[in-house]
Design a protein around this motif. Structure first.
Motif, PDB file in Angstrom:
ATOM      1  N   GLY A 196       0.805  -1.210   0.000  1.00  0.00           N
ATOM      2  CA  GLY A 196       0.000   0.000   0.000  1.00  0.00           C
ATOM      3  C   GLY A 196       0.838   1.259   0.000  1.00  0.00           C
ATOM      4  N   ARG A 197       0.195   2.391   0.324  1.00  0.00           N
ATOM      5  CA  ARG A 197       0.868   3.692   0.293  1.00  0.00           C
ATOM      6  C   ARG A 197       1.297   4.163   1.679  1.00  0.00           C
ATOM      7  NH1 ARG A 197      -0.907   1.473  -4.265  1.00  0.00           N
ATOM      8  NH2 ARG A 197      -2.306   2.725  -5.555  1.00  0.00           N
ATOM      9  N   LYS A 198       0.468   3.908   2.678  1.00  0.00           N
ATOM     10  CA  LYS A 198       0.679   4.498   3.993  1.00  0.00           C
ATOM     11  C   LYS A 198       1.886   3.896   4.710  1.00  0.00           C
ATOM     12  CE  LYS A 198      -1.822   5.654   8.253  1.00  0.00           C
ATOM     13  NZ  LYS A 198      -3.158   5.689   8.899  1.00  0.00           N
ATOM     14  N   LYS A 199       2.021   2.588   4.716  1.00  0.00           N
ATOM     15  CA  LYS A 199       3.113   1.945   5.445  1.00  0.00           C
ATOM     16  C   LYS A 199       4.492   2.360   4.933  1.00  0.00           C
ATOM     17  CE  LYS A 199       0.439  -2.072   6.979  1.00  0.00           C
ATOM     18  NZ  LYS A 199       0.266  -3.543   6.862  1.00  0.00           N
ATOM     19  N   PRO A 200       4.715   2.420   3.595  1.00  0.00           N
ATOM     20  CA  PRO A 200       6.031   2.895   3.131  1.00  0.00           C
ATOM     21  C   PRO A 200       6.338   4.325   3.565  1.00  0.00           C
ATOM     22  CG  PRO A 200       4.927   1.706   1.378  1.00  0.00           C
ATOM     23  CD  PRO A 200       3.925   1.878   2.480  1.00  0.00           C
ATOM     24  N   LEU A 201       5.306   5.186   3.592  1.00  0.00           N
ATOM     25  CA  LEU A 201       5.522   6.561   4.039  1.00  0.00           C
ATOM     26  C   LEU A 201       5.910   6.610   5.514  1.00  0.00           C
ATOM     27  CD1 LEU A 201       2.565   8.450   2.280  1.00  0.00           C
ATOM     28  CD2 LEU A 201       4.977   8.407   1.594  1.00  0.00           C
ATOM     29  N   ILE A 202       5.248   5.798   6.327  1.00  0.00           N
ATOM     30  CA  ILE A 202       5.590   5.731   7.757  1.00  0.00           C
ATOM     31  C   ILE A 202       7.014   5.233   7.938  1.00  0.00           C
ATOM     32  CG2 ILE A 202       5.071   4.533   9.921  1.00  0.00           C
ATOM     33  CD1 ILE A 202       2.121   4.519   9.058  1.00  0.00           C
ATOM     34  N   PHE A 203       7.356   4.162   7.217  1.00  0.00           N
ATOM     35  CA  PHE A 203       8.706   3.610   7.298  1.00  0.00           C
ATOM     36  C   PHE A 203       9.746   4.639   6.855  1.00  0.00           C
ATOM     37  CE2 PHE A 203      12.183   1.454   4.978  1.00  0.00           C
ATOM     38  CZ  PHE A 203      12.777   0.788   6.042  1.00  0.00           C
ATOM     39  N   GLY A 204       9.443   5.355   5.774  1.00  0.00           N
ATOM     40  CA  GLY A 204      10.378   6.346   5.260  1.00  0.00           C
ATOM     41  C   GLY A 204      10.621   7.471   6.247  1.00  0.00           C
ATOM     42  N   ALA A 205       9.547   8.039   6.793  1.00  0.00           N
ATOM     43  CA  ALA A 205       9.691   9.158   7.730  1.00  0.00           C
ATOM     44  C   ALA A 205      10.461   8.740   8.977  1.00  0.00           C
ATOM     45  CB  ALA A 205       8.313   9.703   8.094  1.00  0.00           C
ATOM     46  N   ALA A 206      10.146   7.562   9.507  1.00  0.00           N
ATOM     47  CA  ALA A 206      10.842   7.086  10.706  1.00  0.00           C
ATOM     48  C   ALA A 206      12.329   6.851  10.425  1.00  0.00           C
ATOM     49  CB  ALA A 206      10.190   5.795  11.202  1.00  0.00           C
ATOM     50  N   THR A 207      12.626   6.304   9.257  1.00  0.00           N
ATOM     51  CA  THR A 207      14.021   6.045   8.901  1.00  0.00           C
ATOM     52  C   THR A 207      14.795   7.343   8.746  1.00  0.00           C
ATOM     53  OG1 THR A 207      13.392   4.013   7.748  1.00  0.00           O
ATOM     54  CG2 THR A 207      15.545   4.941   7.220  1.00  0.00           C
ATOM     55  N   PHE A 208      14.168   8.364   8.158  1.00  0.00           N
ATOM     56  CA  PHE A 208      14.859   9.635   7.937  1.00  0.00           C
ATOM     57  C   PHE A 208      15.175  10.348   9.253  1.00  0.00           C
ATOM     58  CE2 PHE A 208      12.524   9.766   3.660  1.00  0.00           C
ATOM     59  CZ  PHE A 208      13.533   9.017   3.067  1.00  0.00           C
ATOM     60  N   VAL A 209      14.314  10.182  10.247  1.00  0.00           N
ATOM     61  CA  VAL A 209      14.617  10.749  11.562  1.00  0.00           C
ATOM     62  C   VAL A 209      15.945  10.186  12.064  1.00  0.00           C
ATOM     63  CG1 VAL A 209      13.908  10.822  13.976  1.00  0.00           C
ATOM     64  CG2 VAL A 209      12.214  11.206  12.185  1.00  0.00           C
ATOM     65  N   THR A 211      19.587   6.695   3.083  1.00  0.00           N
ATOM     66  CA  THR A 211      18.589   7.745   2.881  1.00  0.00           C
ATOM     67  C   THR A 211      18.072   7.735   1.451  1.00  0.00           C
ATOM     68  OG1 THR A 211      19.630   9.146   4.561  1.00  0.00           O
ATOM     69  CG2 THR A 211      18.184  10.231   2.997  1.00  0.00           C
ATOM     70  N   ASN A 212      18.972   7.599   0.486  1.00  0.00           N
ATOM     71  CA  ASN A 212      18.581   7.566  -0.918  1.00  0.00           C
ATOM     72  C   ASN A 212      17.727   6.340  -1.231  1.00  0.00           C
ATOM     73  OD1 ASN A 212      18.444   8.180  -3.655  1.00  0.00           O
ATOM     74  ND2 ASN A 212      20.428   7.276  -4.119  1.00  0.00           N
ATOM     75  N   ILE A 213      18.141   5.182  -0.723  1.00  0.00           N
ATOM     76  CA  ILE A 213      17.404   3.944  -0.995  1.00  0.00           C
ATOM     77  C   ILE A 213      16.003   4.006  -0.405  1.00  0.00           C
ATOM     78  CG2 ILE A 213      17.326   1.477  -0.463  1.00  0.00           C
ATOM     79  CD1 ILE A 213      20.414   1.516  -0.600  1.00  0.00           C
ATOM     80  N   VAL A 214      15.906   4.450   0.853  1.00  0.00           N
ATOM     81  CA  VAL A 214      14.592   4.495   1.516  1.00  0.00           C
ATOM     82  C   VAL A 214      13.678   5.515   0.840  1.00  0.00           C
ATOM     83  CG1 VAL A 214      13.406   5.043   3.671  1.00  0.00           C
ATOM     84  CG2 VAL A 214      15.484   3.668   3.705  1.00  0.00           C
ATOM     85  N   PHE A 215      14.227   6.674   0.462  1.00  0.00           N
ATOM     86  CA  PHE A 215      13.411   7.655  -0.239  1.00  0.00           C
ATOM     87  C   PHE A 215      12.880   7.078  -1.552  1.00  0.00           C
ATOM     88  CE2 PHE A 215      12.908  10.921  -3.490  1.00  0.00           C
ATOM     89  CZ  PHE A 215      12.044  11.803  -2.863  1.00  0.00           C
ATOM     90  N   SER A 216      13.728   6.372  -2.273  1.00  0.00           N
ATOM     91  CA  SER A 216      13.335   5.806  -3.565  1.00  0.00           C
ATOM     92  C   SER A 216      12.323   4.687  -3.415  1.00  0.00           C
ATOM     93  CB  SER A 216      14.581   5.279  -4.302  1.00  0.00           C
ATOM     94  OG  SER A 216      15.517   6.319  -4.518  1.00  0.00           O
ATOM     95  N   ALA A 217      12.179   4.158  -2.204  1.00  0.00           N
ATOM     96  CA  ALA A 217      11.207   3.092  -1.956  1.00  0.00           C
ATOM     97  C   ALA A 217      10.094   3.562  -1.018  1.00  0.00           C
ATOM     98  CB  ALA A 217      11.914   1.882  -1.351  1.00  0.00           C
ATOM     99  N   SER A 218       9.883   4.874  -0.952  1.00  0.00           N
ATOM    100  CA  SER A 218       8.796   5.394  -0.112  1.00  0.00           C
ATOM    101  C   SER A 218       8.244   6.685  -0.703  1.00  0.00           C
ATOM    102  CB  SER A 218       9.281   5.598   1.332  1.00  0.00           C
ATOM    103  OG  SER A 218      10.384   6.489   1.391  1.00  0.00           O
ATOM    104  N   PHE A 219       8.717   7.824  -0.214  1.00  0.00           N
ATOM    105  CA  PHE A 219       8.160   9.105  -0.628  1.00  0.00           C
ATOM    106  C   PHE A 219       8.320   9.362  -2.124  1.00  0.00           C
ATOM    107  CE2 PHE A 219       8.364   9.827   3.888  1.00  0.00           C
ATOM    108  CZ  PHE A 219       7.322  10.711   4.140  1.00  0.00           C
ATOM    109  N   GLY A 220       9.435   8.946  -2.709  1.00  0.00           N
ATOM    110  CA  GLY A 220       9.682   9.221  -4.124  1.00  0.00           C
ATOM    111  C   GLY A 220       8.531   8.800  -5.017  1.00  0.00           C
ATOM    112  N   PRO A 221       8.243   7.489  -5.122  1.00  0.00           N
ATOM    113  CA  PRO A 221       7.126   7.053  -5.971  1.00  0.00           C
ATOM    114  C   PRO A 221       5.748   7.269  -5.354  1.00  0.00           C
ATOM    115  CG  PRO A 221       8.279   5.160  -5.036  1.00  0.00           C
ATOM    116  CD  PRO A 221       9.066   6.370  -4.657  1.00  0.00           C
TER     117      PRO A 221
END
Length: 490
Positions: free
Chosen positions: A320-333, A371-381
């Motif tokens: 889905g969409r929501k879980k990758p966004l949550i994972f991305g934001a938490a990882t970036f912190v 950071t680049n990998i997680v962004f490309s697998a979350s917020f990016g797409p």
């Protein structure tokens, strides 16, 4: 065959978004001696050359909503491609700074149009089960554009003439010409066709997308999808007003608009563009110079598209969409906190007097790449998918336009303030993004819905603004009268 055909349509139309990435070629061009001799090495002038592009993108995205409603998604993409040809030609042939800057503004205007229209078009032609993958191709093409731009710029810097900067700028004309010609042979959005009363064409496009020839199951699926979008869109037309105030006219529409704009703003708040822009400085702070820094920057550009491709193929339509966004934001912190700590203990000014700590160097490289990998697998797409799929057909164009404007507005703002922040407070500036991503995390967890697997018409149930029974009854009555008239005539 249906999936292959859908993928081809989405991938070809996404050529337009490669210019979002290939626009990064100006970063390499600015450092070329021939370019500096022709124009200027003055930081303020170079800053204007870069920032005016984002300003053009903002205004392009702003007018794209009206263009999409008036002329459709396909014609708007063609229009954007033709404007890119104009802007890139001006940059390639520029003999003074004014011509170059005007060319940048024109090209930015066109990319603003395409950055809004291409995800919108792919959203409306995609089956629900693979919509995340098809719309996610937008981010994949942006990543590929950055990758190609980096290496083309690097190779051209060894040319000892004005061709060193004219060639990379001129190469952008090739995909623009391909898009301008090739989009003519792709189908119109069936939802836009229904909006403008071209129902028979819309039915044919739905059948084409589903590849129904010789398959009863595909024919039934196509008919079901067509009937659903037909009834919903025709009912929406009864109450459509085409005003921007429609985006906050009801509680449900306000929620749609806030989520669409928020996901685009949060994408800028992740700080990924700052990491990318100041990558060479970060490699230097970690004690990597010369060929090593170039190699790391080149590899950094490769991992993003690979991560995006794996994500859109295997994750976004399953998780889905929501879980990758949550994972991305938490990882970036976490990653920005570690990067700030590493830069605090390895300041740039000390690299020339003492070697970088090997442990800090490895940790810094790991965090930047992560950071680049997680962004490309979350917020990016996901940002492109979610921003365009939440709106009903009646406001999808203008809503996606407003959301894309938010993206470019905050992109421009951060690109202007980041050099100042890094210069004044150094590594502490990265703590700003720790705070940003923490806020992103809370808002996403609390307010963002899950939209995977839903048809665009089913989004009304997700946001609680389904078409009323009275409107449906009125539409069914009109359809019944039309069917009786057709039967009588035959």
């Amino acid at each position: 065959m249906g999936v292959i055909f859908n993928t081809f349509i989405a991938a070809f139309s996404s050529i337009g978004t490669m210019f979002d990435g290939s626009s990064g070629i100006i970063a390499s061009v600015l450092t070329m001696s021939r370019f500096e001799a022709r124009f200027s090495a003055n930081p303020s002038i170079q800053g204007a050359i870069v920032s005016t592009f984002s300003g053009g993108c903002f205004f392009g995205a702003a007018v794209a909503g009206w263009l999409n409603d008036r002329y459709g998604r396909k014609r708007t993409i063609q229009f954007g491609a033709s404007i890119i040809l104009w802007g890139c030609a001006m940059q390639t042939g520029a003999h003074n700074t004014a011509t170059l800057i005007v060319g940048r503004i024109v090209a930015g205007f066109a990319i603003g149009i395409l950055s809004m229209t291409v995800p919108l078009y792919n959203t409306e032609i995609a089956p629900p089960k693979i919509r995340g993958f098809l719309v996610g191709l937008t981010q994949e093409c942006i990543g590929v554009g950055f990758l190609v731009a980096n290496w083309v710029g690097y190779g051209c810097q060894f040319i000892d003439s004005d061709a060193s900067w004219r060639l990379p700028l001129g190469l952008q004309l090739l995909p623009a010409g391909l898009l301008l010609i090739g989009i003519q042979f792709l189908p119109y959005s069936p939802r836009w066709l229904l909006e403008v009363g071209r129902d028979k064409e819309a039915r044919r496009v739905v059948s084409l997308i589903h590849q129904t020839k010789g398959s009863i199951e595909a024919e039934e699926a196509a008919e079901q999808e067509y009937n659903e979008m037909h009834d919903t869109i025709k009912a929406e037309i009864l109450v459509r007003s085409r005003k921007i105030s429609d985006l906050w006219a009801t509680h449900a529409m306000m929620k749609r608009t806030l989520i669409s704009c928020a996901v685009q703003i949060f994408t800028q708040f992740t700080g990924i563009n700052i990491i990318s822009y100041f990558g060479p400085l970060m490699w230097q702070s970690l004690g990597m110079t010369g060929g090593k820094a170039l190699l790391m920057q080149g590899i950094y550009g490769v991992v993003g598209p690979i991560a995006t491709l794996i994500f859109i193929l295997s994750v976004v339509d399953r998780v889905g969409r929501k879980k990758p966004l949550i994972f991305g934001a938490a990882t970036f912190v976490a990653t920005f906190s570690i990067v700030a700590a590493i830069l605090a203990t390895n300041p740039v000014s000390d690299v020339s007097t003492k070697p970088a700590d090997p442990g800090a160097q490895i940790a810094g490289i790991a965090m930047i790449f992560l950071t680049n990998i997680v962004f490309s697998a979350s917020f990016g797409p996901v940002s492109w998918v979610l921003a365009s799929e939440v709106f009903p057909t009646s406001t999808r164009s203008i809503g996606t336009s407003v959301a894309t404007c938010c993206n470019w507005a905050f992109n421009t703002m951060l690109s202007q303030v980041s050099p100042i922040g890094l210069n004044n407070i150094g590594y502490k500036f990265y703590l700003v993004f720790v705070c940003f991503n923490f806020v992103n995390l809370i808002v996403i967890v609390k307010f963002f819905p899950e939209t995977k697997g839903k048809t665009l018409e089913e989004m009304a149930d997700v946001f609680g603004d389904s078409i009323s029974n009275a409107q449906k009854t009125e539409l069914e009555t009109e359809n019944k009268i039309m069917d009786e008239s057709d039967n009588y005539a035959s």
